[in-house]
Scaffold this motif. Structure first.
Motif, mmCIF file in Angstrom:
data_model
loop_
_atom_site.group_PDB
_atom_site.id
_atom_site.type_symbol
_atom_site.label_atom_id
_atom_site.label_comp_id
_atom_site.label_asym_id
_atom_site.label_seq_id
_atom_site.Cartn_x
_atom_site.Cartn_y
_atom_site.Cartn_z
ATOM 1 N N ARG A 85 -6.197 18.407 -56.514
ATOM 2 C CA ARG A 85 -6.112 17.571 -57.860
ATOM 3 C C ARG A 85 -5.267 16.547 -57.504
ATOM 4 O O ARG A 85 -4.408 16.701 -57.271
ATOM 5 C CB ARG A 85 -5.950 18.194 -59.187
ATOM 6 C CG ARG A 85 -5.995 17.620 -60.424
ATOM 7 C CD ARG A 85 -7.608 17.424 -60.707
ATOM 8 N NE ARG A 85 -7.436 16.481 -61.848
ATOM 9 C CZ ARG A 85 -7.728 16.679 -63.166
ATOM 10 N NH1 ARG A 85 -7.749 18.002 -63.464
ATOM 11 N NH2 ARG A 85 -7.752 15.750 -63.798
ATOM 12 N N VAL A 86 -5.589 15.093 -57.786
ATOM 13 C CA VAL A 86 -4.877 14.075 -57.600
ATOM 14 C C VAL A 86 -4.677 13.264 -58.671
ATOM 15 O O VAL A 86 -5.439 13.278 -59.712
ATOM 16 C CB VAL A 86 -5.149 13.078 -56.307
ATOM 17 C CG1 VAL A 86 -5.303 13.839 -55.091
ATOM 18 C CG2 VAL A 86 -6.684 12.712 -56.548
ATOM 19 N N GLU A 87 -3.437 12.521 -58.954
ATOM 20 C CA GLU A 87 -3.376 11.673 -59.812
ATOM 21 C C GLU A 87 -3.361 10.006 -59.589
ATOM 22 O O GLU A 87 -3.106 9.671 -58.322
ATOM 23 C CB GLU A 87 -2.079 11.810 -60.580
ATOM 24 C CG GLU A 87 -1.758 12.988 -61.320
ATOM 25 C CD GLU A 87 -0.540 13.606 -61.694
ATOM 26 O OE1 GLU A 87 0.293 12.697 -62.038
ATOM 27 O OE2 GLU A 87 -0.233 14.560 -61.740
ATOM 28 N N ARG A 88 -3.658 9.197 -60.506
ATOM 29 C CA ARG A 88 -3.663 7.860 -60.190
ATOM 30 C C ARG A 88 -2.498 7.490 -59.394
ATOM 31 O O ARG A 88 -1.371 7.741 -59.988
ATOM 32 C CB ARG A 88 -4.065 6.954 -61.531
ATOM 33 C CG ARG A 88 -3.623 5.377 -61.185
ATOM 34 C CD ARG A 88 -3.429 4.644 -62.361
ATOM 35 N NE ARG A 88 -4.519 5.163 -63.508
ATOM 36 C CZ ARG A 88 -4.092 5.639 -64.790
ATOM 37 N NH1 ARG A 88 -2.690 5.612 -64.937
ATOM 38 N NH2 ARG A 88 -4.951 5.892 -65.917
ATOM 39 N N GLY A 89 -2.420 6.630 -58.434
ATOM 40 C CA GLY A 89 -1.237 6.221 -57.494
ATOM 41 C C GLY A 89 -0.833 7.390 -56.480
ATOM 42 O O GLY A 89 0.202 6.689 -55.850
ATOM 43 N N GLN A 90 -1.197 8.430 -56.510
ATOM 44 C CA GLN A 90 -0.722 9.514 -55.598
ATOM 45 C C GLN A 90 -1.236 8.985 -54.320
ATOM 46 O O GLN A 90 -2.261 8.541 -54.050
ATOM 47 C CB GLN A 90 -1.269 10.826 -55.953
ATOM 48 C CG GLN A 90 -0.880 11.845 -55.188
ATOM 49 C CD GLN A 90 -1.324 13.140 -55.583
ATOM 50 O OE1 GLN A 90 -1.813 13.434 -56.987
ATOM 51 N NE2 GLN A 90 -1.691 14.254 -54.671
ATOM 52 N N ALA A 91 -0.327 9.042 -53.366
ATOM 53 C CA ALA A 91 -0.581 8.885 -51.889
ATOM 54 C C ALA A 91 -1.495 10.029 -51.367
ATOM 55 O O ALA A 91 -1.598 11.062 -51.554
ATOM 56 C CB ALA A 91 0.581 8.681 -50.964
ATOM 57 N N ILE A 92 -2.755 9.500 -50.893
ATOM 58 C CA ILE A 92 -3.706 10.364 -50.054
ATOM 59 C C ILE A 92 -3.780 10.337 -48.560
ATOM 60 O O ILE A 92 -4.449 10.954 -47.971
ATOM 61 C CB ILE A 92 -5.114 10.219 -50.894
ATOM 62 C CG1 ILE A 92 -5.462 8.793 -50.678
ATOM 63 C CG2 ILE A 92 -5.159 10.678 -52.365
ATOM 64 C CD1 ILE A 92 -7.055 8.609 -50.953
ATOM 65 N N GLY A 95 -7.268 9.443 -61.637
ATOM 66 C CA GLY A 95 -7.228 10.727 -61.429
ATOM 67 C C GLY A 95 -8.754 11.191 -60.920
ATOM 68 O O GLY A 95 -9.646 10.769 -61.170
ATOM 69 N N GLY A 96 -8.396 12.305 -59.953
ATOM 70 C CA GLY A 96 -9.941 12.998 -59.553
ATOM 71 C C GLY A 96 -9.501 14.131 -58.942
ATOM 72 O O GLY A 96 -8.250 14.690 -58.869
ATOM 73 N N ARG A 97 -10.262 14.641 -58.025
ATOM 74 C CA ARG A 97 -10.255 15.886 -57.313
ATOM 75 C C ARG A 97 -10.854 15.671 -55.726
ATOM 76 O O ARG A 97 -11.808 14.863 -55.704
ATOM 77 C CB ARG A 97 -11.232 17.144 -57.946
ATOM 78 C CG ARG A 97 -10.919 18.313 -57.191
ATOM 79 C CD ARG A 97 -11.639 19.320 -57.897
ATOM 80 N NE ARG A 97 -10.688 19.724 -59.011
ATOM 81 C CZ ARG A 97 -11.034 19.870 -60.461
ATOM 82 N NH1 ARG A 97 -12.578 19.635 -60.579
ATOM 83 N NH2 ARG A 97 -10.408 20.209 -61.207
ATOM 84 N N VAL A 98 -10.100 16.143 -54.793
ATOM 85 C CA VAL A 98 -10.810 15.728 -53.417
ATOM 86 C C VAL A 98 -12.091 16.482 -53.269
ATOM 87 O O VAL A 98 -11.786 18.018 -53.134
ATOM 88 C CB VAL A 98 -9.469 16.249 -52.478
ATOM 89 C CG1 VAL A 98 -10.035 15.918 -50.959
ATOM 90 C CG2 VAL A 98 -8.300 15.464 -52.632
ATOM 91 N N ALA A 99 -13.058 15.739 -53.076
ATOM 92 C CA ALA A 99 -14.233 16.373 -52.961
ATOM 93 C C ALA A 99 -14.795 16.673 -51.507
ATOM 94 O O ALA A 99 -15.698 17.534 -51.266
ATOM 95 C CB ALA A 99 -15.264 15.560 -53.825
ATOM 96 N N LEU A 100 -14.287 15.922 -50.726
ATOM 97 C CA LEU A 100 -14.801 15.842 -49.301
ATOM 98 C C LEU A 100 -13.802 15.123 -48.422
ATOM 99 O O LEU A 100 -13.400 14.168 -48.625
ATOM 100 C CB LEU A 100 -16.163 15.366 -49.309
ATOM 101 C CG LEU A 100 -16.673 15.613 -47.854
ATOM 102 C CD1 LEU A 100 -17.086 17.222 -47.790
ATOM 103 C CD2 LEU A 100 -18.256 14.705 -47.826
ATOM 104 N N LEU A 101 -13.513 15.863 -47.419
ATOM 105 C CA LEU A 101 -12.522 15.315 -46.051
ATOM 106 C C LEU A 101 -13.425 15.506 -44.984
ATOM 107 O O LEU A 101 -13.991 16.286 -44.768
ATOM 108 C CB LEU A 101 -11.191 16.060 -46.199
ATOM 109 C CG LEU A 101 -10.310 16.180 -47.381
ATOM 110 C CD1 LEU A 101 -9.149 17.211 -46.917
ATOM 111 C CD2 LEU A 101 -9.691 14.875 -47.529
ATOM 112 N N GLY A 102 -13.116 14.421 -44.020
ATOM 113 C CA GLY A 102 -13.944 14.452 -42.659
ATOM 114 C C GLY A 102 -13.479 13.654 -41.806
ATOM 115 O O GLY A 102 -12.802 12.596 -41.912
#
Ligand SMILES: [Zn+2]
Length: 292
Positions: free
Chosen positions: A248-255, A207-214
């Protein structure tokens, strides 16, 4: 517990044997896991016997410990940077209670020597000998990432076990390898690489949060996830990204999906992990045995 039976018990015990040891609740214990550490490892500490309402402060070497409630005690996760010198490293824990001198515990952990492989790579010269403008770009992108790792989210967003970022059984490879690119020594490899075909789904390892995309020069298209309390995971060279900034993302979620964007010799996932500024072995993070 009422006081009287304890006093009676102590009085009886005094008649027979030396005074008993203090109750466990009065004697905090500190247990480090694993007992033996190497550069790149993820250590965690469990402090038990801390009175209700007390707060904890601590450090291992220069790193602060960020505690969270765990197993009727308090735990903290700390990274042993890839280039940590072998030898003893001091730890300190202080139990802070209002109206009372902090109680201090300390000790030493030994970090063993770890030898890393040497990896020789051949890449197109324009990916190695950067022109000044590209050099400036790569330096500022690296600084942007290091600034992110120093940003501590005070809540824990992960729970329980960590999962692989791609399907399969093969372990990721190459952590810490000293790279010689086109004959020149370069910075060590700070993640692990998973060989995978373009388009294979990449998932959040916890679990976590998308902190940076680039879309950076070396990492290519990437996602950085913040798991809280200083833990970050990184997914580089992606072909596509399917999450948005702050999500917000969960464990196993496609990113996203595996690709070869940025400096990559072919489709693969470069998976990295940070514990604050410490560059940790992502395989050690996946094996972390904090289970709740
Ligand atoms: Zn890599």
């Amino acid at each position: 517990m009422t006081r009287t039976p304890l006093v009676v018990a102590v009085a009886l015990a005094l008649l027979l044997i030396p005074p008993p040891a203090p109750q466990a609740a009065d004697r905090p214990s500190v247990a480090w896991h694993p007992g033996k550490l190497r550069p790149g490892d993820v250590a965690w500490v469990l402090v038990q016997g801390v009175p209700d309402g007390a707060s904890l402060e601590g450090s291992l070497g220069a790193r602060s410990l960020l505690f969270f409630p765990y197993a009727s005690g308090h735990a903290a996760v700390v990274g042993i940077d890839l280039e940590t010198k072998p030898g003893p490293h001091a730890w300190h824990v202080a139990i802070v209670e209002a109206g009372r001198e902090p109680r201090r515990l300390s000790g030493k952990l030994t970090v063993a020597r770890r030898d890393f492989a040497v990896q020789r790579l051949t890449l197109p010269n324009n990916m190695v000998d950067l022109d000044p403008e590209t050099e400036r770009r790569a330096v500022s992108e690296g600084e942007r990432l290091r600034t992110l790792y120093r940003t501590i989210t005070p809540e824990r967003l992960w729970r329980g076990r960590w999962t692989r970022p791609v399907a399969g059984q093969e372990p990721g490879t190459g952590f810490g390898s000293r790279r010689i690119i086109n004959g020149q020594p370069r910075a060590p490899h700070t993640g692990i690489d998973f060989a995978a075909p373009r388009g294979m789904p990449v998932v959040a390892v916890n679990g976590g949060r998308v902190a940076l995309l680039g879309d950076y020069f070396f990492p290519g298209r990437f996602v950085a996830l913040d798991h809280g309390l200083g833990l970050y995971t990184l997914y580089f060279h992606l072909d596509t990204v399917s999450v948005t900034d702050g999500e917000r993302v969960e464990r196993g979620q496609a990113i996203g999906t595996v690709g070869s964007t940025g400096r990559a010799t072919g489709p693969h996932l470069h998976f990295g992990a940070q514990a604050g500024p410490a560059r940790i072995d992502p395989a050690a993070l996946l094996g972390l045995d904090v289970n709740d």
